[in-house]
Design an enzyme around this catalytic site. Structure first.
Site, PDB file in Angstrom:
ATOM      1  N   GLY A   1       0.791  -1.316  -0.012  1.00 35.81           N
ATOM      2  CA  GLY A   1       0.013   0.063  -0.030  1.00 35.81           C
ATOM      3  C   GLY A   1       0.967   1.231   0.037  1.00 35.81           C
ATOM      4  O   GLY A   1       1.943   1.301   0.455  1.00 35.81           O
TER       5      GLY A   1
ATOM      6  N   GLY B   1       0.406   5.582   0.755  1.00 37.17           N
ATOM      7  CA  GLY B   1      -0.169   6.778   0.990  1.00 37.17           C
ATOM      8  C   GLY B   1       0.474   7.845   0.706  1.00 37.17           C
ATOM      9  O   GLY B   1       1.574   7.885   0.136  1.00 37.17           O
ATOM     10  N   SER B   2      -0.051   9.163   1.189  1.00 38.53           N
ATOM     11  CA  SER B   2       0.332  10.399   0.676  1.00 38.53           C
ATOM     12  C   SER B   2       1.835  10.615   1.449  1.00 38.53           C
ATOM     13  O   SER B   2       2.666  11.327   1.213  1.00 38.53           O
ATOM     14  CB  SER B   2      -0.378  11.607   0.878  1.00 38.53           C
ATOM     15  N   THR B   3       1.980  10.086   2.823  1.00 37.79           N
ATOM     16  CA  THR B   3       2.978  10.359   3.448  1.00 37.79           C
ATOM     17  C   THR B   3       3.739   8.973   4.250  1.00 37.79           C
ATOM     18  O   THR B   3       4.565   9.117   4.580  1.00 37.79           O
ATOM     19  CB  THR B   3       2.485  11.123   4.902  1.00 37.79           C
ATOM     20  N   ALA B   4       3.183   7.805   3.738  1.00 40.46           N
ATOM     21  CA  ALA B   4       3.839   6.653   4.430  1.00 40.46           C
ATOM     22  C   ALA B   4       3.605   5.443   3.091  1.00 40.46           C
ATOM     23  O   ALA B   4       2.467   5.522   2.429  1.00 40.46           O
ATOM     24  CB  ALA B   4       3.247   6.100   5.628  1.00 40.46           C
ATOM     25  N   THR B   5       4.616   4.383   3.571  1.00 38.43           N
ATOM     26  CA  THR B   5       4.355   3.236   2.730  1.00 38.43           C
ATOM     27  C   THR B   5       4.007   2.172   3.603  1.00 38.43           C
ATOM     28  O   THR B   5       4.484   1.845   4.610  1.00 38.43           O
ATOM     29  CB  THR B   5       5.708   2.919   1.650  1.00 38.43           C
TER      30      THR B   5
ATOM     31  N   LYS C   1       4.017   0.142   8.488  1.00 38.06           N
ATOM     32  CA  LYS C   1       3.636   1.326   7.778  1.00 38.06           C
ATOM     33  C   LYS C   1       4.895   2.334   8.174  1.00 38.06           C
ATOM     34  O   LYS C   1       5.141   2.789   9.337  1.00 38.06           O
ATOM     35  CB  LYS C   1       2.485   1.995   8.441  1.00 38.06           C
TER      36      LYS C   1
ATOM     37  N   ASP D   1     -11.425  10.334   7.092  1.00 37.51           N
ATOM     38  CA  ASP D   1     -11.205   9.674   5.878  1.00 37.51           C
ATOM     39  C   ASP D   1     -11.829   8.548   5.512  1.00 37.51           C
ATOM     40  O   ASP D   1     -11.277   7.500   5.154  1.00 37.51           O
ATOM     41  CB  ASP D   1      -9.594   9.845   5.619  1.00 37.51           C
TER      42      ASP D   1
END
Length: 374
Positions: A13, A15-19, A43, A136
């Site tokens: 996965g 996201g905008s700030t983390a993998t 994460k 969200d």
């Protein structure tokens, strides 16, 4: 203390700030029989960009609910090249997310939608009772253990979450799921999660986003904020579904039902299924025992409520005038069959790489992990 370590595998996965990576922990002893492994989701992001991830860890560490992805601990590691990372270990949910399920299957049948919605509501009711708004809610952040039923649903990704009474914070989330007050930058709280849930229910029923003809995020936010529109309700659904969506998708936040109230709505409240997976939030009035107990919410002498601005639907009138036999039929057809979870991601053993071996891992009595950086 036995030597400890963990391995980071493929990314699952972004996201905008983390993998998010799939990872495993190993604890070895003098014999092979003493070696244990546990798979989890990791994460990770650079420490300098980890404010939201650290806030997520702080929230999750104080929460425990079957409909919420659990935190297993956190650590700070030094990676090759001198980069410092903050890592949050979380429960691994192998069934993928709700958005992927919709892409695979198309529109979901109503019994499945009822089951998934009940599980999401149970998690939201718990979060809201703890004073936290998710901010969200969408299919990508709803993880599944299988197909159907509230016990299969887990809410993930609290990166945008906020304490409801935490003061002024920047508006965050995904534009197509924002309610009018958030799109206008006015407020963001528990009621915003209910609007986003309504958008997610529309998506489950239609296989498309709640605003299917809007592709530009700026245009989407302007329409949501100022047009007076609400997402179009799906055709050919039950009157209960129409009424449920009408309680979620109200433009005024104070007019939306709370998660606790929605859990008592006949669209999601099935005796036996709800009782087994209900919210761990504060006590509420007893739920009705059957679909005939609609008077639990609306007194007999009250006129049916008409919402201005809600799309017309031929089933809406049927909802207030159903026969006893029809209500019993709905009650008995509310079950959702379970099916095995699909394989998540295949990988070869050679795709794993050792990231950190100088990390102490303690496996507690409840099979949770606590990471301690040496």
């Amino acid at each position: 203390m036995a030597a400890s370590g963990w391995l980071r595998g493929p990314a699952i996965g972004q996201g905008s700030t983390a993998t998010v990576y799939l990872a495993t922990t190993t604890t070895s002893s003098s014999s092979a029989a003493g070696r244990t492994q546990q798979t989890f989701a990791l994460k990770s992001t650079e420490l300098s960009r980890s404010t939201s991830l650290q806030r997520e860890h702080a929230m999750l560490s104080s929460l425990s609910n079957p409909h919420l992805v659990a935190s297993l601990g956190a650590t700070i590691t030094s990676e090759p090249g001198g980069r410092i990372f903050f890592n949050l270990a979380m429960e691994y949910v192998p069934g993928g997310d709700l958005s992927e399920e919709i892409k695979r299957s198309g529109p979901l049948d109503e019994p499945a939608v009822r089951g998934y919605t009940r599980g999401i509501l149970s998690g939201l009711a718990y979060l809201h009772s703890a004073g936290i708004a998710h901010c969200d809610v969408k299919g990508e952040n709803i993880l599944l253990l299988g197909s159907g039923g509230d016990a299969t649903v887990k809410i993930a990704d609290l990166g945008c979450a906020r304490w409801v009474d935490g003061g002024d914070e920047a508006i965050s989330g995904t534009p197509l799921y924002m309610p009018p007050e958030v799109a206008r930058g006015e407020q963001q709280g528990a009621a915003a999660d209910i609007w986003a849930l309504g958008c997610t229910v529309v998506e489950m029923m239609t296989g498309k986003r709640a605003w299917p003809n809007v592709t530009d995020p700026v245009a989407a936010m302007h329409r949501i904020a100022f047009s007076g529109d609400v997402p179009e309700f799906p055709p050919n659904v039950s009157g209960e579904a129409v009424d449920f969506l009408g309680r979620c998708l109200r433009r005024e936040p104070e007019e939306r039902w709370s998660a606790e109230e929605l859990l008592r709505h006949p669209f999601v409240n099935c005796e036996g299924q709800f009782a087994a997976g209900g919210s761990s939030g504060p006590e509420t009035k007893a739920s009705p025992r059957s679909a005939l107990d609609w008077g639990f919410w609306v007194a007999e002498e009250e006129e049916p409520e008409v919402e201005e601005g809600l799309p017309a639907n031929p089933h809406a009138e049927d909802f207030s005038s159903d026969s006893m036999a029809e209500r019993l039929r709905r009650l008995t057809s509310c079950g959702v069959p379970l099916s095995p979870a699909p394989d998540f991601l295949p990988w070869e053993e050679s795709s794993w790489m050792t990231v950190r071996s100088a990390v102490e891992v303690v496996v507690g009595a409840a099979s949770s992990l606590l990471f301690r950086h040496r």
